[in-house]
Design an enzyme around this catalytic site. Sequence first.
Site, mmCIF file in Angstrom:
data_model
loop_
_atom_site.group_PDB
_atom_site.id
_atom_site.type_symbol
_atom_site.label_atom_id
_atom_site.label_comp_id
_atom_site.label_asym_id
_atom_site.label_seq_id
_atom_site.Cartn_x
_atom_site.Cartn_y
_atom_site.Cartn_z
ATOM 1 N N SER A 182 0.923 -1.256 -0.041
ATOM 2 C CA SER A 182 -0.049 0.010 0.080
ATOM 3 C C SER A 182 1.051 1.241 0.026
ATOM 4 C CB SER A 182 -1.059 0.100 1.275
ATOM 5 O OG SER A 182 -1.335 1.377 1.480
ATOM 6 N N TYR A 230 -1.854 -0.288 10.293
ATOM 7 C CA TYR A 230 -2.134 -0.840 8.813
ATOM 8 C C TYR A 230 -0.911 -0.828 7.997
ATOM 9 C CZ TYR A 230 -3.541 -1.320 4.051
ATOM 10 O OH TYR A 230 -3.841 -1.440 2.506
HETATM 11 N N1 NAD Z 1 -8.371 -0.751 -2.364
HETATM 12 C C1 NAD Z 1 -7.333 0.119 -2.293
HETATM 13 O O1 NAD Z 1 -7.414 1.200 -2.415
HETATM 14 C C2 NAD Z 1 -5.988 -0.647 -1.971
HETATM 15 C C3 NAD Z 1 -4.811 0.498 -1.630
HETATM 16 C C4 NAD Z 1 -3.755 -0.214 -1.153
HETATM 17 C C5 NAD Z 1 -3.725 -1.606 -0.832
HETATM 18 N N2 NAD Z 1 -4.790 -2.503 -0.979
HETATM 19 C C6 NAD Z 1 -4.626 -3.838 -0.761
HETATM 20 O O2 NAD Z 1 -5.147 -4.461 -1.934
HETATM 21 C C7 NAD Z 1 -5.633 -5.599 -1.405
HETATM 22 C C8 NAD Z 1 -7.094 -6.041 -1.805
HETATM 23 O O3 NAD Z 1 -7.755 -4.768 -1.303
HETATM 24 P P1 NAD Z 1 -9.373 -4.526 -1.720
HETATM 25 O O4 NAD Z 1 -9.663 -3.178 -1.711
HETATM 26 O O5 NAD Z 1 -9.669 -5.543 -2.709
HETATM 27 O O6 NAD Z 1 -10.060 -5.188 -0.287
HETATM 28 P P2 NAD Z 1 -11.098 -6.037 0.099
HETATM 29 O O7 NAD Z 1 -11.309 -5.837 1.690
HETATM 30 O O8 NAD Z 1 -12.409 -5.784 -0.678
HETATM 31 O O9 NAD Z 1 -10.556 -7.212 -0.202
HETATM 32 C C9 NAD Z 1 -9.652 -8.372 0.911
HETATM 33 C C10 NAD Z 1 -10.244 -9.629 0.859
HETATM 34 O O10 NAD Z 1 -9.348 -10.385 1.518
HETATM 35 C C11 NAD Z 1 -10.504 -11.354 2.373
HETATM 36 N N3 NAD Z 1 -9.578 -11.639 3.631
HETATM 37 C C12 NAD Z 1 -9.198 -10.909 4.692
HETATM 38 N N4 NAD Z 1 -8.583 -11.632 5.651
HETATM 39 C C13 NAD Z 1 -8.270 -12.695 4.978
HETATM 40 C C14 NAD Z 1 -8.034 -14.194 5.454
HETATM 41 N N5 NAD Z 1 -7.258 -13.893 6.881
HETATM 42 N N6 NAD Z 1 -8.064 -15.174 4.774
HETATM 43 C C15 NAD Z 1 -8.623 -15.081 3.710
HETATM 44 N N7 NAD Z 1 -9.167 -13.968 3.071
HETATM 45 C C16 NAD Z 1 -9.324 -12.903 3.735
HETATM 46 C C17 NAD Z 1 -11.407 -10.404 2.613
HETATM 47 O O11 NAD Z 1 -12.677 -11.106 3.100
HETATM 48 C C18 NAD Z 1 -11.691 -9.667 1.344
HETATM 49 O O12 NAD Z 1 -12.660 -10.276 0.566
HETATM 50 C C19 NAD Z 1 -5.390 -5.738 0.140
HETATM 51 O O13 NAD Z 1 -4.385 -6.216 0.400
HETATM 52 C C20 NAD Z 1 -5.327 -4.022 0.562
HETATM 53 O O14 NAD Z 1 -4.757 -3.855 1.600
HETATM 54 C C21 NAD Z 1 -6.056 -1.932 -1.402
#
Ligand code: NAD
Length: 332
Positions: free
Chosen positions: A127, A152
């Site tokens: 991130s 985070y």
């Molecule tokens: N969306 C953004 O702007 C953004 C920015 C920076 C980083 N990220 C990173 O990208 C990745 C995806 O983000 P997103 O926006 O799709 O988030 P999201 O929360 O929609 O997706 C993450 C998924 O992981 C699943 N999850 C969480 N813990 C788990 C576990 N222990 N075992 C199995 N599944 C698990 C959740 O149920 C969820 O469906 C994440 O790692 C997030 O930190 C996202």
Amino acid sequence: MKILVTGAAGFIGLHLCRALLARGDEVVGIDNLNDYYDVALKQARLDQLHPLRGFRFQRLDVADANQMLALFAAEHFDAVVHLAAQAGVRYSLQNPHSYTQANLVGMTSLLEACRHHPLKHLVFASSSSVYGRNAKVPFKETDPVDHPVSFYAATKRANELMAHSYAHLYGLPTTVLRFFTVYGPWGRPDMAPWIFSKAILAGEPIQVFNHGNLLRDFTYVDDIVGGVLGTLDAPPTAEESDGTRADMSFAPYRIMNIGNHQPVRLTDFISTLETALGVPAIKQYLPMQAGDVPATCADTTALTQLTGFSPSTPLALGLEQWVKWYRHYHQL
Ligand SMILES: NC(=O)c1ccc[n+]([C@@H]2O[C@H](COP(=O)([O-])OP(=O)(O)OC[C@H]3O[C@@H](n4cnc5c(N)ncnc54)[C@H](O)[C@@H]3O)[C@@H](O)[C@H]2O)c1
């Protein structure tokens, strides 16, 4: 290729799985479907994936080391895109333990599974928050990231370091992608587009932190997915690191920013959203929130050089797509 996507029921997971399947890859998606936000939304995303040829889903917690090992032993993946995580800066002030469990314990069991069942490539979603209050804009991968301002961010930075140790020790080719504020259809209910759209359409005030004086490098999800696919196809090698680099890495390991490289002021983001919704917002201006950073802006030179990455979705168009989906999903 046979690819494992962790967090497949998540926002980015849905879009990535669709793109991988569209180009003919076989995809195994895992997710624990936790209730950090509405599980029905995660199920609805999976409903989009289930009919697609080449997709299989397993409900599984990445932190369950034994089940992860069993999955890897049974499937023999070519590559893994690790998206599963406890996301969200603000929630990490309320419930840090869920970040320890999903991000730190989860990453450990994923890395162990990769160690015992070698892959061509592990791509991990980090991130932009690792840059903390970095004042040097745009953010470059070589900038210091030793001062996270949220738990985070601390777990994401820890994940980057954990992955480096496995890349070094076990020759696991690993790319860390630092995502910059992703938005688009099927987005998350805890992020600005959703929170603002919901309030604006209900005629309720929106909270504008730091009096609107925040800069965010909003990146449309299709652009992110394009960058992830390009990255996935270009695993790093140990030879790239000849030991003379300042970071002294001898591992098949890279870190790259993935963002739009065009930060938008929060006030401009809100006015673009108002236009897309066709409804004006009632704004409540507030001071900065704990854990937030004033600005994010990605230098994406490295990713562009490697993959030709060139994000092409202007904010107005991206938000139009967002609003179209949001209204359709909620039948508004
Ligand atoms: N969306 C953004 O702007 C953004 C920015 C920076 C980083 N990220 C990173 O990208 C990745 C995806 O983000 P997103 O926006 O799709 O988030 P999201 O929360 O929609 O997706 C993450 C998924 O992981 C699943 N999850 C969480 N813990 C788990 C576990 N222990 N075992 C199995 N599944 C698990 C959740 O149920 C969820 O469906 C994440 O790692 C997030 O930190 C996202």
